[in-house]
Design a protein around this motif. Structure first.
Motif, PDB file in Angstrom:
ATOM      1  N   SER A 108       0.837  -1.209   0.000  1.00 13.41           N
ATOM      2  CA  SER A 108       0.000   0.000   0.000  1.00 13.41           C
ATOM      3  C   SER A 108       0.865   1.250   0.000  1.00 13.41           C
ATOM      4  O   SER A 108       0.548   2.244  -0.668  1.00 13.41           O
ATOM      5  CB  SER A 108      -0.922   0.002   1.222  1.00 13.41           C
ATOM      6  OG  SER A 108      -1.865  -1.047   1.146  1.00 13.41           O
ATOM      7  N   ALA A 111       2.225   1.838  -3.483  1.00 14.29           N
ATOM      8  CA  ALA A 111       1.180   2.418  -4.333  1.00 14.29           C
ATOM      9  C   ALA A 111       0.989   3.901  -4.019  1.00 14.29           C
ATOM     10  O   ALA A 111       0.795   4.719  -4.930  1.00 14.29           O
ATOM     11  CB  ALA A 111      -0.134   1.663  -4.128  1.00 14.29           C
ATOM     12  N   GLU A 160      -6.106  -2.781  -5.430  1.00 19.03           N
ATOM     13  CA  GLU A 160      -5.071  -1.772  -5.196  1.00 19.03           C
ATOM     14  C   GLU A 160      -4.063  -1.734  -6.339  1.00 19.03           C
ATOM     15  O   GLU A 160      -3.527  -0.673  -6.675  1.00 19.03           O
ATOM     16  CB  GLU A 160      -4.354  -2.064  -3.872  1.00 19.03           C
ATOM     17  CG  GLU A 160      -3.372  -1.007  -3.442  1.00 19.03           C
ATOM     18  CD  GLU A 160      -2.845  -1.262  -2.043  1.00 19.03           C
ATOM     19  OE1 GLU A 160      -2.754  -0.297  -1.270  1.00 19.03           O
ATOM     20  OE2 GLU A 160      -2.529  -2.431  -1.716  1.00 19.03           O
ATOM     21  N   TRP A 161      -3.812  -2.900  -6.935  1.00 24.00           N
ATOM     22  CA  TRP A 161      -2.887  -3.032  -8.044  1.00 24.00           C
ATOM     23  C   TRP A 161      -3.570  -3.778  -9.184  1.00 24.00           C
ATOM     24  O   TRP A 161      -4.483  -4.565  -8.957  1.00 24.00           O
ATOM     25  CB  TRP A 161      -1.635  -3.812  -7.629  1.00 24.00           C
ATOM     26  CG  TRP A 161      -0.770  -3.113  -6.625  1.00 24.00           C
ATOM     27  CD1 TRP A 161      -0.813  -3.257  -5.274  1.00 24.00           C
ATOM     28  CD2 TRP A 161       0.258  -2.165  -6.893  1.00 24.00           C
ATOM     29  NE1 TRP A 161       0.128  -2.468  -4.684  1.00 24.00           N
ATOM     30  CE2 TRP A 161       0.807  -1.778  -5.654  1.00 24.00           C
ATOM     31  CE3 TRP A 161       0.782  -1.614  -8.067  1.00 24.00           C
ATOM     32  CZ2 TRP A 161       1.845  -0.864  -5.555  1.00 24.00           C
ATOM     33  CZ3 TRP A 161       1.820  -0.702  -7.961  1.00 24.00           C
ATOM     34  CH2 TRP A 161       2.340  -0.328  -6.724  1.00 24.00           C
ATOM     35  N   ARG A 229      -0.219   0.622 -10.524  1.00 21.83           N
ATOM     36  CA  ARG A 229      -1.067   1.228  -9.504  1.00 21.83           C
ATOM     37  C   ARG A 229      -2.469   1.441 -10.074  1.00 21.83           C
ATOM     38  O   ARG A 229      -2.632   2.040 -11.139  1.00 21.83           O
ATOM     39  CB  ARG A 229      -0.474   2.558  -9.058  1.00 21.83           C
ATOM     40  CG  ARG A 229      -1.357   3.309  -8.079  1.00 21.83           C
ATOM     41  CD  ARG A 229      -0.865   4.717  -7.842  1.00 21.83           C
ATOM     42  NE  ARG A 229      -1.952   5.543  -7.327  1.00 21.83           N
ATOM     43  CZ  ARG A 229      -1.871   6.854  -7.136  1.00 21.83           C
ATOM     44  NH1 ARG A 229      -0.760   7.495  -7.425  1.00 21.83           N
ATOM     45  NH2 ARG A 229      -2.902   7.515  -6.672  1.00 21.83           N
TER      46      ARG A 229
END
Length: 231
Positions: A108, A111, A160-161, A229
């Motif tokens: 996290s 990112a 998130e990715w 990202r």
């Protein structure tokens, strides 16, 4: 199935992402060999290298200055830079060294510091092969390497990715003799593997079983994942 052999991982990275003029961050840089080669090969590239091992960091800072490299004492789980600061990030055999409960936090954080559309290149050794059979005698990383892949899977599943690309290959690894192997692999600055003389002899015998006219020449299977990202 025979994996392709890659001797220059930087070449693979350059085939996947734009490197000239890029501002990158490497998490857990070690001796930063690939980062140094990157800034030398690609004009305008800069790499900010994070390292938590204070002895390795001191070596990096004491070495001759390489234009385009910056060294910082920090870990991936707490990156001391603002949001959207970098074009891309590198984790080269380092994600499995992040404490398992902090892997999700580290991903996290990476990112967070990337620009929109920024990429993360994760290169992790596979728990297999003759080199691994020697290493597991004193440093069995089966659990942490699996945890690293699971953390990546969860971060993609959570949105998130985004998965962009994936590669598996073998990289050559050579050692002139057992003393070289011992210094490089058995006694790193960041860990004490508690190797006594009895275990050292077991490792030496296993290592020397691969000895050839040019020392020990092995390969390490690798798994590369390129993530982006998410918006």
């Amino acid at each position: 199935m025979q994996l392709p052999r890659i001797e220059d991982e930087l070449g693979l990275l350059a085939d996947l992402v734009q490197l000239p003029g890029s501002h990158l961050i490497e998490l857990g840089c070690g001796a930063a060999r690939m980062a140094a080669a990157l800034v030398a090969r690609y004009p305008g590239a800069q790499v900010t290298c994070l390292e938590v091992d204070e002895r390795q960091l001191a070596k990096n800072l004491a070495a001759p200055v390489v234009p385009g490299l910056q060294f910082v004492n920090a870990g991936a789980q707490a990156i001391p830079f603002p949001n959207g600061n970098f074009d891309g990030a590198l984790m080269l055999k380092s994600l499995h060294h992040v404490p398992t409960p902090l892997m999700a936090q580290a991903l996290s954080e990476v990112a967070r510091v990337l620009k929109p559309g920024g990429w993360l290149y994760v290169s992790e050794p596979v728990f297999a092969g003759p080199l691994n059979e020697i290493m597991r005698l004193f440093n069995d990383e089966a659990v942490v390497r699996a945890a690293a892949q699971q953390a990546l899977d969860r971060s993609v599943h959570a949105g998130e990715w985004q998965s962009d690309d994936e590669h598996r290959f073998e990289m050559p690894v050579s050692f002139a003799d057992f003393d070289t192997f011992e210094q490089r692999m058995m006694r790193p600055t960041y860990a004490n593997h508690q190797i006594d003389e009895t275990l050292r002899e077991v490792i030496r015998v296993k290592f020397n079983s691969h000895l050839g006219p040019h020392g020990v020449e092995l390969t390490r299977p690798m798994h590369v994942r390129l993530l982006r990202r998410a918006a």
